[in-house]
Design a protein around this motif. Structure first.
Motif, PDB file in Angstrom:
ATOM      1  N   GLU A   6       5.884  -2.455  13.461  1.00 51.54           N
ATOM      2  CA  GLU A   6       4.903  -1.500  12.953  1.00 51.54           C
ATOM      3  C   GLU A   6       5.291  -0.078  13.339  1.00 51.54           C
ATOM      4  O   GLU A   6       5.958   0.147  14.354  1.00 51.54           O
ATOM      5  CB  GLU A   6       3.497  -1.784  13.523  1.00 51.54           C
ATOM      6  CG  GLU A   6       2.949  -3.158  13.263  1.00 51.54           C
ATOM      7  CD  GLU A   6       3.182  -4.098  14.414  1.00 51.54           C
ATOM      8  OE1 GLU A   6       2.416  -5.080  14.539  1.00 51.54           O
ATOM      9  OE2 GLU A   6       4.126  -3.860  15.187  1.00 51.54           O
ATOM     10  N   SER A   7       4.819   0.870  12.548  1.00 47.11           N
ATOM     11  CA  SER A   7       4.985   2.283  12.849  1.00 47.11           C
ATOM     12  C   SER A   7       3.853   3.051  12.184  1.00 47.11           C
ATOM     13  O   SER A   7       3.129   2.504  11.338  1.00 47.11           O
ATOM     14  CB  SER A   7       6.340   2.795  12.344  1.00 47.11           C
ATOM     15  OG  SER A   7       6.436   2.664  10.938  1.00 47.11           O
ATOM     16  N   GLY A   8       3.698   4.305  12.578  1.00 48.67           N
ATOM     17  CA  GLY A   8       2.721   5.157  11.926  1.00 48.67           C
ATOM     18  C   GLY A   8       1.445   5.401  12.692  1.00 48.67           C
ATOM     19  O   GLY A   8       0.583   6.172  12.255  1.00 48.67           O
ATOM     20  N   LEU A  18      -4.476   8.047   8.520  1.00 44.88           N
ATOM     21  CA  LEU A  18      -3.183   7.598   9.018  1.00 44.88           C
ATOM     22  C   LEU A  18      -2.659   6.537   8.071  1.00 44.88           C
ATOM     23  O   LEU A  18      -3.447   5.819   7.430  1.00 44.88           O
ATOM     24  CB  LEU A  18      -3.298   7.018  10.425  1.00 44.88           C
ATOM     25  CG  LEU A  18      -3.430   7.984  11.602  1.00 44.88           C
ATOM     26  CD1 LEU A  18      -3.693   7.202  12.884  1.00 44.88           C
ATOM     27  CD2 LEU A  18      -2.192   8.845  11.757  1.00 44.88           C
ATOM     28  N   ARG A  19      -1.345   6.403   8.042  1.00 47.15           N
ATOM     29  CA  ARG A  19      -0.703   5.385   7.218  1.00 47.15           C
ATOM     30  C   ARG A  19       0.205   4.548   8.109  1.00 47.15           C
ATOM     31  O   ARG A  19       1.176   5.054   8.669  1.00 47.15           O
ATOM     32  CB  ARG A  19       0.109   6.042   6.102  1.00 47.15           C
ATOM     33  CG  ARG A  19       0.724   5.072   5.099  1.00 47.15           C
ATOM     34  CD  ARG A  19       1.458   5.857   4.018  1.00 47.15           C
ATOM     35  NE  ARG A  19       2.061   5.004   3.010  1.00 47.15           N
ATOM     36  CZ  ARG A  19       1.455   4.618   1.904  1.00 47.15           C
ATOM     37  NH1 ARG A  19       0.213   5.001   1.673  1.00 47.15           N
ATOM     38  NH2 ARG A  19       2.079   3.863   1.020  1.00 47.15           N
ATOM     39  N   LEU A  20      -0.151   3.286   8.259  1.00 46.15           N
ATOM     40  CA  LEU A  20       0.646   2.358   9.061  1.00 46.15           C
ATOM     41  C   LEU A  20       1.626   1.613   8.164  1.00 46.15           C
ATOM     42  O   LEU A  20       1.286   1.250   7.036  1.00 46.15           O
ATOM     43  CB  LEU A  20      -0.249   1.346   9.778  1.00 46.15           C
ATOM     44  CG  LEU A  20      -1.347   1.901  10.669  1.00 46.15           C
ATOM     45  CD1 LEU A  20      -2.065   0.752  11.379  1.00 46.15           C
ATOM     46  CD2 LEU A  20      -0.822   2.901  11.665  1.00 46.15           C
ATOM     47  N   SER A  21       2.812   1.391   8.697  1.00 47.83           N
ATOM     48  CA  SER A  21       3.819   0.610   7.984  1.00 47.83           C
ATOM     49  C   SER A  21       4.278  -0.544   8.859  1.00 47.83           C
ATOM     50  O   SER A  21       4.255  -0.455  10.087  1.00 47.83           O
ATOM     51  CB  SER A  21       5.019   1.475   7.616  1.00 47.83           C
ATOM     52  OG  SER A  21       4.671   2.469   6.681  1.00 47.83           O
ATOM     53  N   THR A  78       8.181  -4.334   3.043  1.00 46.05           N
ATOM     54  CA  THR A  78       7.311  -3.403   3.761  1.00 46.05           C
ATOM     55  C   THR A  78       5.844  -3.652   3.433  1.00 46.05           C
ATOM     56  O   THR A  78       5.485  -3.818   2.266  1.00 46.05           O
ATOM     57  CB  THR A  78       7.673  -1.953   3.412  1.00 46.05           C
ATOM     58  OG1 THR A  78       9.039  -1.708   3.786  1.00 46.05           O
ATOM     59  CG2 THR A  78       6.780  -0.985   4.156  1.00 46.05           C
ATOM     60  N   THR A  80       1.936  -2.004   4.154  1.00 46.30           N
ATOM     61  CA  THR A  80       1.343  -0.703   4.468  1.00 46.30           C
ATOM     62  C   THR A  80      -0.165  -0.834   4.610  1.00 46.30           C
ATOM     63  O   THR A  80      -0.797  -1.646   3.920  1.00 46.30           O
ATOM     64  CB  THR A  80       1.682   0.308   3.356  1.00 46.30           C
ATOM     65  OG1 THR A  80       3.097   0.465   3.267  1.00 46.30           O
ATOM     66  CG2 THR A  80       1.061   1.664   3.655  1.00 46.30           C
ATOM     67  N   GLN A  82      -3.112   2.002   4.504  1.00 48.45           N
ATOM     68  CA  GLN A  82      -3.576   3.384   4.391  1.00 48.45           C
ATOM     69  C   GLN A  82      -4.997   3.446   4.928  1.00 48.45           C
ATOM     70  O   GLN A  82      -5.885   2.739   4.430  1.00 48.45           O
ATOM     71  CB  GLN A  82      -3.543   3.846   2.932  1.00 48.45           C
ATOM     72  CG  GLN A  82      -4.071   5.242   2.716  1.00 48.45           C
ATOM     73  CD  GLN A  82      -3.206   6.311   3.363  1.00 48.45           C
ATOM     74  OE1 GLN A  82      -1.983   6.256   3.292  1.00 48.45           O
ATOM     75  NE2 GLN A  82      -3.847   7.289   3.999  1.00 48.45           N
ATOM     76  N   THR A 120       0.865  -1.067  17.105  1.00 43.09           N
ATOM     77  CA  THR A 120       0.952   0.391  17.140  1.00 43.09           C
ATOM     78  C   THR A 120      -0.441   0.942  17.430  1.00 43.09           C
ATOM     79  O   THR A 120      -1.432   0.483  16.872  1.00 43.09           O
ATOM     80  CB  THR A 120       1.514   0.964  15.822  1.00 43.09           C
ATOM     81  OG1 THR A 120       1.705   2.368  15.941  1.00 43.09           O
ATOM     82  CG2 THR A 120       0.625   0.665  14.624  1.00 43.09           C
TER      83      THR A 120
END
Length: 126
Positions: A6-8, A18-21, A78, A80, A82, A120
């Motif tokens: 995970e990131s973001g 925030l937008r997590l990926s 991927t 995501t 949002q 994250t």
């Protein structure tokens, strides 16, 4: 062996976005249901959202409906999340997860997912 990263995550004021990926490696994730969960300090891990293999159907916990959107890009492996109109109660560590159960179904139960990312942190200030 599928690996999820995970990131973001980050720090944002209430009302922000925030937008997590989540990037998958070690195999294709296109045939599997994916999900996002979160865990706040002192609380159990909570279901947030899920998306079936094609991306055509999604499911959300009531507290995030209308604010969060889950999506996937199978070509890029991927996932995501949002997150808009964030609230302090959204503060938690967010995890992406994959289940090898029937990819046409949606699952809210954490034990049904057998691959997890490291998480994250999302912090929303009031």
């Amino acid at each position: 062996q599928v690996q999820l990263v995970e990131s973001g995550g980050g720090f944002v004021q209430a009302g922000g976005s925030l937008r997590l990926s989540c990037e998958a490696s070690g195999g294709s994730f296109s045939g599997y249901t994916m999900g996002w969960f979160r865990q706040a300090p002192g609380k159990e891990r909570e279901f947030v959202a899920a998306i079936e293999w094609s991306g055509g159907r999604t499911d959300y916990v009531d507290s995030v409906k209308g604010r969060f959107t889950i999506s996937r890009d199978n070509a890029k492996n991927t996932l995501t999340l949002q997150m808009n109109s964030l609230k302090p109660e959204d503060t938690a560590v967010y995890y992406c997860a994959l289940t090898t159960l029937d990819g046409s179904r949606l699952y809210r139960v954490a034990p049904f997912y057998n691959y997890w990312g490291q998480g994250t942190q999302v912090t929303v200030s009031s």
